[in-house]
Design a protein around this motif. Sequence first.
Motif, PDB file in Angstrom:
ATOM      1  N   MET A   1       0.274   1.759  -1.379  1.00 40.12           N
ATOM      2  CA  MET A   1      -1.157   2.057  -1.451  1.00 40.12           C
ATOM      3  C   MET A   1      -1.438   3.097  -0.373  1.00 40.12           C
ATOM      4  SD  MET A   1      -2.487  -1.853  -1.945  1.00 40.12           S
ATOM      5  CE  MET A   1      -1.055  -2.658  -1.191  1.00 40.12           C
ATOM      6  N   ARG A   2      -1.685   4.342  -0.807  1.00 44.75           N
ATOM      7  CA  ARG A   2      -1.862   5.456   0.132  1.00 44.75           C
ATOM      8  C   ARG A   2      -3.331   5.792   0.315  1.00 44.75           C
ATOM      9  NH1 ARG A   2       2.717   9.287  -2.596  1.00 44.75           N
ATOM     10  NH2 ARG A   2       4.422   7.830  -2.280  1.00 44.75           N
ATOM     11  N   LYS A   3      -3.652   6.112   1.558  1.00 45.38           N
ATOM     12  CA  LYS A   3      -5.022   6.451   1.928  1.00 45.38           C
ATOM     13  C   LYS A   3      -4.939   7.470   3.051  1.00 45.38           C
ATOM     14  CE  LYS A   3      -9.230   3.932   3.115  1.00 45.38           C
ATOM     15  NZ  LYS A   3      -9.807   2.630   3.432  1.00 45.38           N
ATOM     16  N   GLU A   4      -6.073   8.020   3.464  1.00 48.16           N
ATOM     17  CA  GLU A   4      -6.090   8.995   4.555  1.00 48.16           C
ATOM     18  C   GLU A   4      -5.354   8.493   5.792  1.00 48.16           C
ATOM     19  OE1 GLU A   4     -10.105   9.945   5.495  1.00 48.16           O
ATOM     20  OE2 GLU A   4     -10.424  11.070   3.642  1.00 48.16           O
ATOM     21  N   ASP A   5      -5.465   7.190   6.074  1.00 47.53           N
ATOM     22  CA  ASP A   5      -4.849   6.637   7.283  1.00 47.53           C
ATOM     23  C   ASP A   5      -3.356   6.371   7.120  1.00 47.53           C
ATOM     24  OD1 ASP A   5      -4.919   4.425   5.632  1.00 47.53           O
ATOM     25  OD2 ASP A   5      -5.885   3.110   7.077  1.00 47.53           O
ATOM     26  N   GLY A   6      -2.794   6.698   5.968  1.00 49.42           N
ATOM     27  CA  GLY A   6      -1.355   6.553   5.783  1.00 49.42           C
ATOM     28  C   GLY A   6      -0.984   5.673   4.608  1.00 49.42           C
ATOM     29  N   SER A   7       0.262   5.278   4.636  1.00 50.72           N
ATOM     30  CA  SER A   7       0.867   4.525   3.558  1.00 50.72           C
ATOM     31  C   SER A   7       0.895   3.036   3.901  1.00 50.72           C
ATOM     32  CB  SER A   7       2.292   5.055   3.365  1.00 50.72           C
ATOM     33  OG  SER A   7       2.923   4.437   2.303  1.00 50.72           O
ATOM     34  N   HIS A   8       0.596   2.211   2.917  1.00 48.48           N
ATOM     35  CA  HIS A   8       0.603   0.756   3.096  1.00 48.48           C
ATOM     36  C   HIS A   8       1.513   0.191   2.002  1.00 48.48           C
ATOM     37  CE1 HIS A   8      -2.910   1.201   5.735  1.00 48.48           C
ATOM     38  NE2 HIS A   8      -3.263   2.137   4.881  1.00 48.48           N
ATOM     39  N   ILE A   9       2.753  -0.104   2.360  1.00 51.43           N
ATOM     40  CA  ILE A   9       3.751  -0.522   1.371  1.00 51.43           C
ATOM     41  C   ILE A   9       3.934  -2.035   1.428  1.00 51.43           C
ATOM     42  CG2 ILE A   9       6.144  -0.326   0.601  1.00 51.43           C
ATOM     43  CD1 ILE A   9       6.155   2.494   1.850  1.00 51.43           C
ATOM     44  N   VAL A  10       3.780  -2.670   0.261  1.00 52.67           N
ATOM     45  CA  VAL A  10       4.019  -4.096   0.126  1.00 52.67           C
ATOM     46  C   VAL A  10       5.162  -4.274  -0.869  1.00 52.67           C
ATOM     47  CG1 VAL A  10       2.317  -4.451  -1.720  1.00 52.67           C
ATOM     48  CG2 VAL A  10       2.922  -6.338  -0.210  1.00 52.67           C
ATOM     49  N   ALA A  11       6.006  -5.274  -0.605  1.00 45.63           N
ATOM     50  CA  ALA A  11       7.155  -5.508  -1.479  1.00 45.63           C
ATOM     51  C   ALA A  11       7.447  -6.995  -1.534  1.00 45.63           C
ATOM     52  CB  ALA A  11       8.379  -4.749  -0.959  1.00 45.63           C
ATOM     53  N   GLY A  12       8.195  -7.371  -2.550  1.00 47.10           N
ATOM     54  CA  GLY A  12       8.566  -8.771  -2.676  1.00 47.10           C
ATOM     55  C   GLY A  12       9.398  -9.026  -3.914  1.00 47.10           C
ATOM     56  N   GLU A  13       9.553 -10.309  -4.189  1.00 52.43           N
ATOM     57  CA  GLU A  13      10.375 -10.765  -5.310  1.00 52.43           C
ATOM     58  C   GLU A  13       9.575 -11.743  -6.160  1.00 52.43           C
ATOM     59  OE1 GLU A  13      14.031 -13.844  -5.740  1.00 52.43           O
ATOM     60  OE2 GLU A  13      14.364 -12.191  -4.345  1.00 52.43           O
TER      61      GLU A  13
ATOM     62  N   THR B 174       6.772 -13.272  -3.775  1.00 49.95           N
ATOM     63  CA  THR B 174       6.692 -13.143  -2.323  1.00 49.95           C
ATOM     64  C   THR B 174       5.940 -11.856  -2.007  1.00 49.95           C
ATOM     65  OG1 THR B 174       8.808 -11.983  -2.147  1.00 49.95           O
ATOM     66  CG2 THR B 174       8.863 -14.396  -1.975  1.00 49.95           C
ATOM     67  N   TRP B 175       5.467 -11.763  -0.767  1.00 52.03           N
ATOM     68  CA  TRP B 175       4.626 -10.633  -0.336  1.00 52.03           C
ATOM     69  C   TRP B 175       4.949 -10.331   1.120  1.00 52.03           C
ATOM     70  CZ3 TRP B 175       0.399  -7.997  -2.615  1.00 52.03           C
ATOM     71  CH2 TRP B 175      -0.454  -7.332  -1.744  1.00 52.03           C
ATOM     72  N   LYS B 176       5.319  -9.089   1.396  1.00 51.57           N
ATOM     73  CA  LYS B 176       5.557  -8.697   2.787  1.00 51.57           C
ATOM     74  C   LYS B 176       5.236  -7.218   2.951  1.00 51.57           C
ATOM     75  CE  LYS B 176       9.747  -8.592   4.686  1.00 51.57           C
ATOM     76  NZ  LYS B 176      10.969  -9.063   5.349  1.00 51.57           N
ATOM     77  N   TRP B 177       4.514  -6.914   4.021  1.00 53.34           N
ATOM     78  CA  TRP B 177       4.209  -5.519   4.340  1.00 53.34           C
ATOM     79  C   TRP B 177       5.452  -4.894   4.964  1.00 53.34           C
ATOM     80  CZ3 TRP B 177       0.104  -3.478   2.284  1.00 53.34           C
ATOM     81  CH2 TRP B 177      -0.975  -4.297   1.964  1.00 53.34           C
TER      82      TRP B 177
END
Length: 155
Positions: A64-76, A89-92
């Motif tokens: 999830m990209r925005k002016e303040d940078g990238s916010h990457i979430v990943a999981g299984e 699962t959910w982890k930044w």
Amino acid sequence: MAIAHPIPETALRITRTFRASREKVFRAWTEPEALKRWFAPDDAYDTQVLLFDPRPGGRYRVDMRKEDGSHIVAGEYREVRPPEKLVFTWKWENHPERGTEDTIVTLEFFDRGESTELVLTHERFPNAASRDNHNKGWSGCLDRLGRYILERSAS
């Protein structure tokens, strides 16, 4: 009616009703093109689906990209039962201040006639502050999901 099981203090539960079938609401969570359209807290984000394999043991990665940078979430994905339930699962990846351990998201989809009740439970937050921040994020995502579903119904 959804069964309201007690949740720990550091867990979050949000319930929303969408005027669409369970199948449509479930697909919005399991189709990458749909996810790109609504999966972020507000419209200032550009969502990119980097990896997406919604099956037990499959992985996902969303930026999830925005002016303040990238916010990457990943999981299984732990459980995938169309159109009833998703557990993952959910982890930044790039924000360790939000927690370094996996948390668990459970989505339950309940048929309510011409509508679907979605119960989102997000558990295992390290503290109440993290839970509260995720409440804001999920609330924004679910608002956008509602708009996405309305747009799809009108077309």
